[in-house]
Design an enzyme around this catalytic site. Structure first.
Site, PDB file in Angstrom:
ATOM      1  N   GLU A   7       0.806  -1.213   0.000  1.00  0.00           N
ATOM      2  CA  GLU A   7       0.000   0.000   0.000  1.00  0.00           C
ATOM      3  C   GLU A   7       0.840   1.265   0.000  1.00  0.00           C
ATOM      4  O   GLU A   7       0.469   2.268  -0.618  1.00  0.00           O
ATOM      5  CB  GLU A   7      -0.951  -0.010   1.197  1.00  0.00           C
ATOM      6  CG  GLU A   7      -2.087  -1.032   1.078  1.00  0.00           C
ATOM      7  CD  GLU A   7      -1.672  -2.481   1.272  1.00  0.00           C
ATOM      8  OE1 GLU A   7      -0.551  -2.724   1.776  1.00  0.00           O
ATOM      9  OE2 GLU A   7      -2.448  -3.381   0.923  1.00  0.00           O
TER      10      GLU A   7
ATOM     11  N   HIS B 118     -11.290  -5.126   8.225  1.00  0.00           N
ATOM     12  CA  HIS B 118     -12.074  -4.892   7.022  1.00  0.00           C
ATOM     13  C   HIS B 118     -13.334  -4.088   7.352  1.00  0.00           C
ATOM     14  O   HIS B 118     -14.269  -4.055   6.565  1.00  0.00           O
ATOM     15  CB  HIS B 118     -12.507  -6.216   6.374  1.00  0.00           C
ATOM     16  CG  HIS B 118     -11.407  -7.046   5.797  1.00  0.00           C
ATOM     17  ND1 HIS B 118     -10.385  -7.564   6.537  1.00  0.00           N
ATOM     18  CD2 HIS B 118     -11.150  -7.439   4.510  1.00  0.00           C
ATOM     19  CE1 HIS B 118      -9.564  -8.264   5.747  1.00  0.00           C
ATOM     20  NE2 HIS B 118     -10.011  -8.197   4.523  1.00  0.00           N
TER      21      HIS B 118
HETATM   22  C1  LIG Z   1      -1.982  -5.102   4.052  1.00  0.00           C
HETATM   23  C2  LIG Z   1      -3.016  -5.883   3.310  1.00  0.00           C
HETATM   24  N1  LIG Z   1      -3.314  -5.534   2.048  1.00  0.00           N
HETATM   25  C3  LIG Z   1      -4.256  -6.213   1.364  1.00  0.00           C
HETATM   26  C4  LIG Z   1      -4.917  -7.257   1.921  1.00  0.00           C
HETATM   27  C5  LIG Z   1      -5.993  -8.046   1.133  1.00  0.00           C
HETATM   28  N2  LIG Z   1      -5.456  -9.346   0.777  1.00  0.00           N
HETATM   29  C6  LIG Z   1      -5.702 -10.447   1.525  1.00  0.00           C
HETATM   30  S1  LIG Z   1      -4.876 -11.785   0.991  1.00  0.00           S
HETATM   31  C7  LIG Z   1      -4.168 -10.947  -0.288  1.00  0.00           C
HETATM   32  C8  LIG Z   1      -3.228 -11.648  -1.218  1.00  0.00           C
HETATM   33  C9  LIG Z   1      -2.099 -12.322  -0.499  1.00  0.00           C
HETATM   34  O1  LIG Z   1      -1.253 -12.968  -1.411  1.00  0.00           O
HETATM   35  P1  LIG Z   1      -0.048 -13.879  -0.911  1.00  0.00           P
HETATM   36  O2  LIG Z   1       0.770 -13.133   0.080  1.00  0.00           O
HETATM   37  O3  LIG Z   1       0.663 -14.381  -2.108  1.00  0.00           O
HETATM   38  O4  LIG Z   1      -0.727 -15.074  -0.126  1.00  0.00           O
HETATM   39  P2  LIG Z   1      -1.695 -16.191  -0.676  1.00  0.00           P
HETATM   40  O5  LIG Z   1      -3.102 -15.700  -0.468  1.00  0.00           O
HETATM   41  O6  LIG Z   1      -1.376 -16.432  -2.111  1.00  0.00           O
HETATM   42  O7  LIG Z   1      -1.430 -17.383   0.168  1.00  0.00           O
HETATM   43  C10 LIG Z   1      -4.615  -9.620  -0.284  1.00  0.00           C
HETATM   44  C11 LIG Z   1      -4.226  -8.610  -1.285  1.00  0.00           C
HETATM   45  C12 LIG Z   1      -4.581  -7.586   3.247  1.00  0.00           C
HETATM   46  N3  LIG Z   1      -5.179  -8.579   3.912  1.00  0.00           N
HETATM   47  N4  LIG Z   1      -3.621  -6.892   3.908  1.00  0.00           N
END
Ligand SMILES: Cc1ncc(C[n+]2csc(CCOP(=O)(O)OP(=O)(O)O)c2C)c(N)n1
Ligand SMILES: Cc1ncc(C[n+]2csc(CCOP(=O)(O)OP(=O)(O)O)c2C)c(N)n1
Ligand SMILES: [Mg+2]
Ligand SMILES: [Mg+2]
Lengths: 322, 379, 322, 379
Positions: C60, C129
């Site tokens: 972010e 959220h």
């Molecule tokens: C700081 C933050 N930004 C955005 C989100 C929304 N969000 C939840 S999971 C995710 C993707 C995470 O990807 P990754 O780290 O590759 O983990 P995966 O879900 O693939 O296991 C996002 C953007 C969040 N929870 N926290």
């Protein structure tokens, strides 16, 4: 009893708590050999070693995030953020984790953390070295926010903060770091977090303030020649609304003074609470003397921005004349 | 010498049991005793079954958003298997399998996703931290936790998990950098599943490997086939041992894939090819062990049936426990804020009001009582 | 004139501004092919291409920091932060840079940026959220803060935000993303940032609110059967204190309603201002109905936390009975 | 193949004119025309002289805190010399020399440190951003600025500077990662001067080089002797050309040293050895060019004297300009907040009050007028 300035009082409190409790450790940028940019931690690394007074990488989120881990493991870290303007990168770790860990885990994990942060303007520093973000953290449930205005209070409140089982942001008003000295007991003592101090008693009007502004208020009161009660809030959250209520119920008039911008500053909360609690006692609307709703200007104009005794004086007069 | 070499390095990748059933005897022999392998297999199956049940719970409105772990069972399980029981394990939300192995009750994880903080109230003896919702933030806690061990002269290390997407966050960088420079024993495990919700891997890391993130810190690093439980066990065992011995961090990239949607709120068909999913199904960590055990005559249909049955029983029991918990009380979320409930908050609780006019004398009295009680319970 | 929900109104505003002005581009996590987790940007990448609807890395601070650079170069980026709880990592870039660049450089560099952020509770989402951080940004000079409560307002305010030469945080109350539809003109139109909307007129009491709470207030008014004026602030900074003053001067009573925690929420500012401006008209203290000073609980208890029509109704009664 | 190589790399270091006067003809020949070298030398001397004057201004209370650039003149100067005049240059506070070469007036920098925002009101034609006070944050702006060029189909790149300490901040990581993954043309230049205030280099980066930070992003990277103007020019020219051609980022570590205190508020003797400073004095980028020019008979004592004199005249003129500027007005900081002054702020300005009782009818009238004026000036 020694006569100490605010820097020395904090330094002494740190020494005493570190001697007493080996769970206490200090961490931050330049706090070791250099003793911190304000020399608040001077001599502590020599005294307690590099394991307990740790120079960290230049990364505020890292400082707070690792401190949270240390605290979750049962230690009592005291991270320093070099200036309040650099709390920004640590905002997320403070508000999304430190403030929430206890409630998130229903007490399974707690974060007994004391974040030391020099705060406020008036020292001719560069940009982002002169702000007052206390309202931001007071609006974040789960944190405690403390801001002493004298060496005596600084020591007692810091010891309370360190021993507090919850995260405390301990703001140190840098403008009065060395402005004056007062007697500070050698022995350890605590001051309750959540209790205000009545600096001077009076019947005509109440001033509520905190941090370096308290000194401006004392000046304004002296200049005014009026019978004014001055309440130093000491702690911004929890805040001693009972003390404020008692005073304003007596005087019927109130001026709140702080350096932070007016809009949504903590003065707004005090004003709203006074309305809620003292409505029928109020003889005039609560007046707020605060920083303007502008960025704190660079230092050529910072004194134009900061509430001073003259502006407080005008508010006193206006309020009394209402 | 005007042009000299300032730095030179190489990163290895480890695979032991590949998706075609090839097994490297040299690395794999004696790595996992057969009896353990059976238990590990059952753990993966149970986790998978829970995923399926959780999915249905969400669809029928009995649970909120839930992130399935399907396909990613091996990395956290392998780690949990080789770590000491009192090493910190600091996870995100795709490490259910490892957490269950550690002893975290399945109902804890369910409760979390059912919108109940009691799911996070993990007994400290699990040395596991709660599910981290803000992505990329928990690695700093892992670093702090391990720092505390170092501070106390203990041999406990931290092992932290995060995704490929999480490795884009600044906190990831700061966690690695703190651990490397302050010499803190953390194993950083990136579960590279090639997707962060709908963002393909290269949006978050366009470098050839995720393992090379660690080179920035001069940190030892290795890539492992994360769907190969044997390889994970070997790599994690070595990394943990190295970390414990040297008091410094180690990085592991576990290459894996999520076979399901990102969460139940997601529809992965919007952004990824079914062909890719089908390919990865052939690399499933569970079938791989199943085939291996069969080929080694450790397994047969009846054992499989028993295992599946037991898994279903356990998972359903966890659901029953989670759903059977008493409704949470309003005071839970007030009382959990601080060790001692501030007076003002006590009034808000007692009156369920934030406006002063509603705070009648009676309410204020109740508030005072509540406060007194809260105080008492802490002294 | 189409009948649209809030999501559709925002989507339409984005399409129209992107068609009109090729300096406008969208950036954020999952906003492209996936259309954003709330589908607000659905179809936009297909329509405008990958250069103008950019899926960014999951970071972010990176999103806002690069958007600041884009804006300094004269573009009009519209970054999306996926949920208000993830503004935290971007706090520093927002407050230390976006908010300050114009004043820092005396206008040499400006940051015409619109940060879109779903906000607020009530959708049974996980932790972080469901928060309401508008007061934090209202307390940060240099930003504008907007929060629509209806599809019509959403479109007009978003277009104003995009065209505004200064950084705007545009909060989208996710609880009412699809709660109702209303007629939204096809043509582009703007609504002034800084002007409130009088939702309903009345003489007995004024309610001031914003975002999803407005809907709860409408319900409470209906339930109460009283003659109540409802002001939807629409924009939190600058805020239309003149409209509030005019109304409260008429009614003499006021209830402010918001989801954010009480202490130092924006309701405190409204209350303080009313005291300052309408003191002699006030027949009762301003009442605040707000979130409690706790972390927003996980969703099993979120409805217990959120101000609802019943709590607003009690405040109305208490205030009228004063 | 159970253990394979997943990644392999090597980082080079470039030096052309070393501190002993050795000059690599192959790389150095024709790199900098003699006439340019003389001008570049003069630029470094002027910057050094300004540093000395600024130090005295601070000591005598005529300026606030000031960070000397002493010893670090070459990296930004070399960059500025090879970049196009309309490439963005996004700096911290130790790049005065490069900024002056670009055309930024010396008085701008002085005014900044004199606590006057007008120092930051740089004409846009310099394509230079203001001094960044919060460490590690400006690299993201550089990435955004270059992204805008890419978006518009321009060939303009960004070049951003930051310290070894800054490379610890999360924003550094995010800036590099955005640039690499979204393919944005930025040259990231780390001035590794081995100190971040009192923190020795390894507290912020314990890896063998800072250059290897870039490996995390699969970004080309190189180390250069940052006190060797020739090497800087070569490396920066190559990096900028590569970046422009490929539309992707490149990393450069310029190894250098600050010969002075961190700022005038600092006393470096508290934390670093004088012997280290003395060693680095022998590696001074200015004396190195001086000796080289002498050895090439490009330079003599009288040229040196003229140069020093001219430098002093220029620097003093800048001081006079900076000190001669009219006092700033209160309305400056109000009017600068938004394109249009909000009504409430106009009242605060007109009354110089934040309390409503002081906002008399007259004051409100003044406020309204001020507001009207502000509006008018923008339409
Ligand atoms: C700081 C933050 N930004 C955005 C989100 C929304 N969000 C939840 S999971 C995710 C993707 C995470 O990807 P990754 O780290 O590759 O983990 P995966 O879900 O693939 O296991 C996002 C953007 C969040 N929870 N926290
Ligand atoms: C975010 C932030 N944290 C802390 C500071 C205080 N500070 C100013 S300069 C500095 C050290 C910077 O070191 P480095 O990046 O190596 O640059 P150098 O001064 O060595 O050129 C620190 C800690 C700051 N300005 N910003
Ligand atoms: Mg992923
Ligand atoms: Mg440095």
């Amino acid at each position: 009893m020694a006569t100490l300035n605010l820097v020395q009082a904090i330094n002494l409190a740190l020494i005493q708590e570190m001697e007493k409790d080996d769970r206490v450790l200090l961490m931050g940028e330049d706090i070791g050999l250099n003793g911190g940019v304000f020399r608040v931690t001077e001599g502590l690394q020599a005294r307690f070693g590099k394991e307990r007074v740790v120079d960290t990488p230049l990364a505020e989120s890292g400082i707070i995030g690792t401190a949270i881990g240390l605290a979750m493991a049962g230690l009592r870290p005291i991270p320093e953020i070099q200036f309040e303007g650099f709390l920004g990168p640590a905002y997320d770790q403070i508000c999304s984790h430190a403030a929430r860990m206890r409630s998130r885990t229903r007490g399974a994990f707690t974060v007994p953390l004391t974040i030391r942060v020099p705060v406020g303007g008036g020292i001719h520093a560069p940009e982002l070295h002169s702000d007052s973000p206390e309202a931001i953290y007071a609006h974040t449930p789960g944190l405690k926010v403390v801001m002493p205005s004298s060496p005596y209070d600084a020591k007692g409140l810091l010891i309370s903060a360190i021993r507090d089982p919850d995260p405390v942001i301990y703001f140190e008003p840098k403008r009065i770091y060395r402005a004056f000295r007062e007697e500070v007991p050698e022995d350890e003592y605590t001051l309750p977090i959540g209790k205000a101090r009545t600096v001077s008693e009076g019947n005509e009007l109440t001033i509520v303030s905190w941090g370096a502004s308290v000194v401006q208020c004392m000046q304004a009161i002296e200049n005014s020649g009026r019978d004014i009660e001055l309440i130093d809030l000491r702690t911004i959250y929890p805040f001693d609304i009972d003390a404020v209520e008692a005073s304003v119920s007596k005087t019927g008039r109130c001026v709140v003074v702080h350096e932070a911008p007016l809009t949504c500053g903590f003065g707004a909360e005090i004003s709203a609470r006074i309305m809620e609690r003292c409505f029928l006692h109020l003889e005039a609307p609560v007046q707020r003397v605060a920083g303007f709703d502008t960025t704190m200007p660079y230092y050529k104009l910072e004194l134009d921005y900061l509430p001073d005794a003259a502006r407080v004086g005008r508010a006193i007069e206006d309020c009394l004349a209402y | 010498m005007p042009i000299t070499t300032a730095y030179k390095t190489e990163i290895q990748r480890v695979s032991i049991l590949d998706e075609h059933g090839n097994f490297d005897e040299k690395l794999g022999k004696d790595l996992i005793p057969d009896a353990d392998l059976v238990r590990l297999y059952e753990a993966m199956v149970t986790c998978r079954v829970l995923d399926e049940i959780a999915f249905k719970l969400q669809r029928s409105g009995r649970m909120g958003t839930y992130p399935q772990n399907m396909g990613q069972e091996a990395p956290s399980l392998g780690a949990s298997y080789v770590l000491n029981k009192d090493d910190w394990i600091v996870t995100c939300y795709r490490e259910n399998c490892g957490l269950f192995w550690r002893g975290v009750p399945m109902e804890s994880i369910l409760l979390h996703w059912m919108g109940d903080e009691r799911g996070n109230a993990m007994p400290r003896e699990h040395f596991a931290t709660p599910i981290a919702v803000p992505i990329g933030t928990q690695m700093l806690h892992a670093t702090g936790l391990a720092w505390a061990s170092k501070y106390r002269g203990e041999k406990r290390i931290s092992c932290t998990f995060f995704g490929d997407g999480a490795s884009s966050e600044g906190d990831f960088h700061e966690a690695c950098n703190f651990a490397a420079n302050l010499e803190i024993p953390v194993v950083f495990v990136c579960q590279n599943n090639f997707w962060a919700i709908s963002s393909p891997g290269k949006v978050n890391c366009s470098a050839p490997t995720l393992a090379q993130r660690a080179l920035a810190y001069g940190m030892p690093t290795i890539q492992v086939d994360g769907n190969d439980l044997f390889a994970v066990v070997k790599v994690m065992r070595d990394a943990a041992a190295w970390t414990r011995e040297h008091g410094k961090p180690h990085f592991v990239e576990a290459v894996t894939y999520r076979l399901g949607d990102h969460t139940t709120a997601d529809d992965a068909r919007r952004y990824r090819d079914q062909a890719e999913v089908e390919l990865w199904k052939t690399r499933d960590p569970i079938t791989r062990i199943y085939d291996y055990m069969k080929s080694r005559k450790l397994w047969d249909d009846s054992k499989e049936a028993t295992t599946r049955e037991r898994a279903a029983v356990n998972a359903n029991a966890a659901v029953a426990t989670a759903e059977g918990i008493a409704e949470p009380h309003r005071q839970d979320y007030f009382n959990a804020m601080y060790a001692e409930l501030p007076a003002d908050l006590a009034t808000q609780l007692a009156t369920h009001n934030t406006h002063s006019l509603g705070q009648t004398e009676e309410a204020a009295h109740v508030a005072t009582e509540a406060l007194a009680k809260a105080h008492a319970s802490h002294h």
